[in-house]
Each structure stands twice: as C-alpha cells, then as structure tokens.
Design a protein around this motif. Structure first.
Motif, short mmCIF file in Angstrom:
data_model
loop_
_atom_site.label_atom_id
_atom_site.label_comp_id
_atom_site.label_asym_id
_atom_site.label_seq_id
_atom_site.Cartn_x
_atom_site.Cartn_y
_atom_site.Cartn_z
N THR A 157 0.85 -1.21 0.00
CA THR A 157 0.00 0.00 0.00
C THR A 157 0.87 1.25 0.00
OG1 THR A 157 -0.22 0.11 2.44
CG2 THR A 157 -1.93 -1.11 1.24
N LYS A 158 1.98 1.21 0.72
CA LYS A 158 2.83 2.41 0.80
C LYS A 158 3.60 2.62 -0.51
CE LYS A 158 1.37 3.78 4.70
NZ LYS A 158 0.66 5.07 4.87
N ALA A 159 3.91 1.53 -1.22
CA ALA A 159 4.52 1.66 -2.55
C ALA A 159 3.53 2.37 -3.47
CB ALA A 159 4.89 0.29 -3.10
N PHE A 160 2.26 2.00 -3.37
CA PHE A 160 1.23 2.69 -4.16
C PHE A 160 1.21 4.18 -3.84
CE2 PHE A 160 -2.79 4.75 -4.54
CZ PHE A 160 -3.18 4.48 -5.84
N VAL A 161 1.17 4.50 -2.55
CA VAL A 161 1.05 5.92 -2.15
C VAL A 161 2.19 6.75 -2.74
CG1 VAL A 161 1.07 7.53 -0.20
CG2 VAL A 161 -0.29 5.43 -0.06
N LEU A 162 3.40 6.22 -2.69
CA LEU A 162 4.54 6.99 -3.21
C LEU A 162 4.47 7.10 -4.75
CD1 LEU A 162 7.17 8.50 -2.85
CD2 LEU A 162 8.38 6.31 -2.91
N SER A 163 4.22 5.99 -5.42
CA SER A 163 4.19 5.99 -6.88
C SER A 163 3.10 6.94 -7.40
CB SER A 163 3.93 4.55 -7.36
OG SER A 163 3.47 4.55 -8.68
N TRP A 164 1.92 6.81 -6.82
CA TRP A 164 0.78 7.63 -7.25
C TRP A 164 1.02 9.11 -6.92
CZ3 TRP A 164 -2.46 9.73 -3.33
CH2 TRP A 164 -3.61 10.36 -3.80
N SER A 165 1.61 9.38 -5.75
CA SER A 165 1.87 10.79 -5.38
C SER A 165 2.83 11.42 -6.38
CB SER A 165 2.50 10.87 -3.97
OG SER A 165 1.64 10.37 -3.00
N GLU A 166 3.87 10.68 -6.77
CA GLU A 166 4.84 11.23 -7.72
C GLU A 166 4.17 11.49 -9.07
OE1 GLU A 166 8.14 8.47 -7.62
OE2 GLU A 166 9.07 9.54 -5.95
N ALA A 167 3.28 10.59 -9.47
CA ALA A 167 2.61 10.76 -10.78
C ALA A 167 1.68 11.97 -10.78
CB ALA A 167 1.83 9.48 -11.12
N ILE A 168 0.85 12.11 -9.74
CA ILE A 168 -0.09 13.25 -9.78
C ILE A 168 0.64 14.57 -9.51
CG2 ILE A 168 -2.16 11.88 -9.30
CD1 ILE A 168 -2.14 13.08 -6.46
N ARG A 169 1.73 14.49 -8.77
CA ARG A 169 2.54 15.71 -8.57
C ARG A 169 2.94 16.30 -9.93
NH1 ARG A 169 6.69 17.45 -4.73
NH2 ARG A 169 8.33 18.50 -5.86
N GLU A 170 3.37 15.41 -10.84
CA GLU A 170 3.77 15.86 -12.18
C GLU A 170 2.55 16.42 -12.93
OE1 GLU A 170 6.73 16.12 -13.31
OE2 GLU A 170 6.26 16.54 -15.42
N GLU A 171 1.42 15.70 -12.84
CA GLU A 171 0.22 16.17 -13.54
C GLU A 171 -0.21 17.56 -13.05
OE1 GLU A 171 -1.86 11.73 -13.97
OE2 GLU A 171 -2.95 13.35 -13.00
N LEU A 172 0.04 17.83 -11.77
CA LEU A 172 -0.49 19.06 -11.16
C LEU A 172 0.51 20.21 -11.15
CD1 LEU A 172 -2.30 17.30 -8.19
CD2 LEU A 172 -3.43 18.64 -9.96
N LYS A 173 1.66 20.02 -11.81
CA LYS A 173 2.77 20.95 -11.56
C LYS A 173 2.47 22.41 -11.93
CE LYS A 173 5.36 19.96 -15.71
NZ LYS A 173 6.38 19.15 -16.30
N ASP A 174 1.54 22.65 -12.86
CA ASP A 174 1.27 24.05 -13.23
C ASP A 174 -0.06 24.56 -12.68
OD1 ASP A 174 3.66 24.22 -14.70
OD2 ASP A 174 2.70 23.17 -16.39
N THR A 175 -0.56 23.91 -11.65
CA THR A 175 -1.92 24.26 -11.19
C THR A 175 -1.94 25.08 -9.90
OG1 THR A 175 -2.06 22.27 -9.84
CG2 THR A 175 -2.83 22.09 -12.13
N GLY A 176 -0.79 25.21 -9.24
CA GLY A 176 -0.79 25.88 -7.93
C GLY A 176 -1.05 24.90 -6.79
N ILE A 177 -1.22 23.64 -7.13
CA ILE A 177 -1.44 22.63 -6.09
C ILE A 177 -0.20 21.75 -5.97
CG2 ILE A 177 -2.82 20.61 -5.42
CD1 ILE A 177 -5.19 22.06 -6.66
N THR A 178 0.29 21.61 -4.74
CA THR A 178 1.49 20.81 -4.54
C THR A 178 1.13 19.45 -3.94
OG1 THR A 178 1.92 21.66 -2.31
CG2 THR A 178 2.89 22.88 -4.15
N VAL A 179 1.95 18.47 -4.27
CA VAL A 179 1.77 17.12 -3.70
C VAL A 179 3.11 16.71 -3.10
CG1 VAL A 179 1.16 14.72 -4.16
CG2 VAL A 179 0.12 16.54 -5.52
#
Ligand SMILES: NC(=O)c1ccc[n+]([C@@H]2O[C@H](COP(=O)([O-])OP(=O)(O)OC[C@H]3O[C@@H](n4cnc5c(N)ncnc54)[C@H](OP(=O)(O)O)[C@@H]3O)[C@@H](O)[C@H]2O)c1
Length: 193
Positions: A157-179
C-alpha cells in the motif's frame, strides 16, 4: 482585521504523526478539521487545539469505509468549508505471513491506506483546482521503497502511495497545487495491531 479561515484537514489526527502534524498547523495559525474514529479522543484533541485560538472541527469517520470518505467531504461542503491543506495520514498495517493473515483486515487496510486516500484527494482537487491553490501531504513510508516479508500488504500500500503521489505531482505541476509524500522511518509498531 478579520482572519481568513485556512483549514488543514488531517486524517488520523488523534495520535502519532497526525497529532504532531496537527499541532504544527495549529501553532502556525491554521484552523483544523480533525478526523479519526474515536469520538472521545477527537473531543479531547479538539479541546486541546482550541487553546491555539483557532477553529477546530472534529469529525468522526471510519476510513475503512469509502462511503465515510465521501460523507466527510460532503459534510465539509455543507458547512462551507474548503480545506486548503489535505493531510492523508491515517494508515494501518498487519504483521504475518500472507497465507495466514485475515483477508478482511487486509481489505480494510487497503481501503484505509489507498481507497480513502484517493477519494479524499480527488474531492480535494475538484474543490481546489478552480481556486488555483492547495497542498496535499501523503503519508508514505520508507516501506514504500521495498517489499518486505511479513509486512507484504502494508509495504504494497505504501509503494502505491509513493508511486501515485509522484505521478499526480507531475500532472499538477502548473496548477498551484502541490503534492508531497512523507517517508518516515518505522519508529513504533502500534500500526501493526
Ligand atoms: N509509526 C511509524 O513508525 C510510521 C512510519 C512510517 C510511516 N508511517 C505512516 O504514518 C501514518 C501515521 O502513523 P502513526 O504510527 O502515527 O499512526 P497511529 O499513531 O497508529 O495513529 C493512527 C491515527 O489514525 C486514526 N485511524 C486509524 N484507523 C482509522 C480509520 N479506519 N479511520 C479513520 N481514522 C483512523 C487513529 O484514530 P482512531 O483509532 O480513533 O481511528 C489515529 O488518529 C500512517 O499512514 C503510517 O503508515 C508511520
């Protein structure tokens, strides 16, 4: 001058890392939405944090249940609250050989550590994207980095949390929202009851 209410929503805020993070947000003037299952503990912690002269909203929810994750956010919306910070902290693990451990407990852990986290994050994003600001902190773990026998579900579960966090962080990089993903070292075993 009236202070603008800035809420941090913290799951698992009544003990351990979640409680310590809540204290830091309180010290820095954030209002708090505290989430855990135990009503009495929530009330004790809410009363304690009110001494920082902030608003504190304790909400009892069981995040083993995806419905509770949705209800949590709809309760906030009904009260006109749009948290600026989401801390997905509540998490549990189970110790033992996978062949022996209880599947119902493991499914609950996957719901808490993954399903509720993605539901709350999705609802948070729907709310915050239009406003162009927000911060998400996900509790991963050093366990995110490697599989571990006798802790197979927790590490997965924690491998999921890290992998998914890194992926959405990239998707959100120009939105003003940080992950941000936090990877603490295991310091105690209360997690693995
Ligand atoms: N402790 C460590 O050594 C360590 C290391 C690395 C990563 N982490 C991660 O850090 C996070 C916090 O760990 P911790 O050890 O600080 O936790 P903890 O002391 O065991 O506290 C857990 C918190 O989550 C709440 N909680 C547990 N199950 C819940 C549920 N089903 N629904 C809603 N709330 C629930 C608990 O309150 P109630 O029981 O009242 O619900 C409590 O407030 C976890 O995600 C964990 O994986 C911890």
């Amino acid at each position: 001058m009236m202070r603008k209410n800035k809420y941090a929503l913290i799951t698992g805020a009544t003990s351990g890392i979640g409680y310590q993070l809540a204290k830091q947000f309180a010290r820095n003037g954030y209002d708090l939405v505290l989430v855990a299952r135990n009503h009495d503990e929530l009330k004790v912690k809410a009363d304690e944090f009110k001494s920082f002269n902030i608003n504190v909203i304790p909400i009892a929810k069981n995040l083993f249940s995806e419905e509770d994750a949705y209800f949590l956010y709809s309760e906030l919306k009904l009260n006109g609250i749009s948290p600026e910070i989401l801390v997905n902290n509540a998490g549990q693990g189970v110790y033992g050989k996978f062949q022996d451990t209880d599947i119902h407990r493991e499914v609950d852990i996957i719901k808490l550590n993954i399903i509720s986290v993605i539901i709350l994050t999705k609802l948070f994003l729907k709310d915050r994207l239009s406003q162009g600001s927000g911060k998400i902190l996900n509790l991963a773990s050093v366990a995110s980095k490697a599989p571990w026998p006798w802790h197979s579900i927790y590490h997965g579960t924690k491998a999921f949390v890290l992998s998914w966090s890194e992926a959405i962080r990239e998707e959100l990089k120009d939105t003003g929202i940080t992950v941000t993903a936090l990877l603490p070292v295991l310091y105690r075993y209360r997690l693995f009851q």
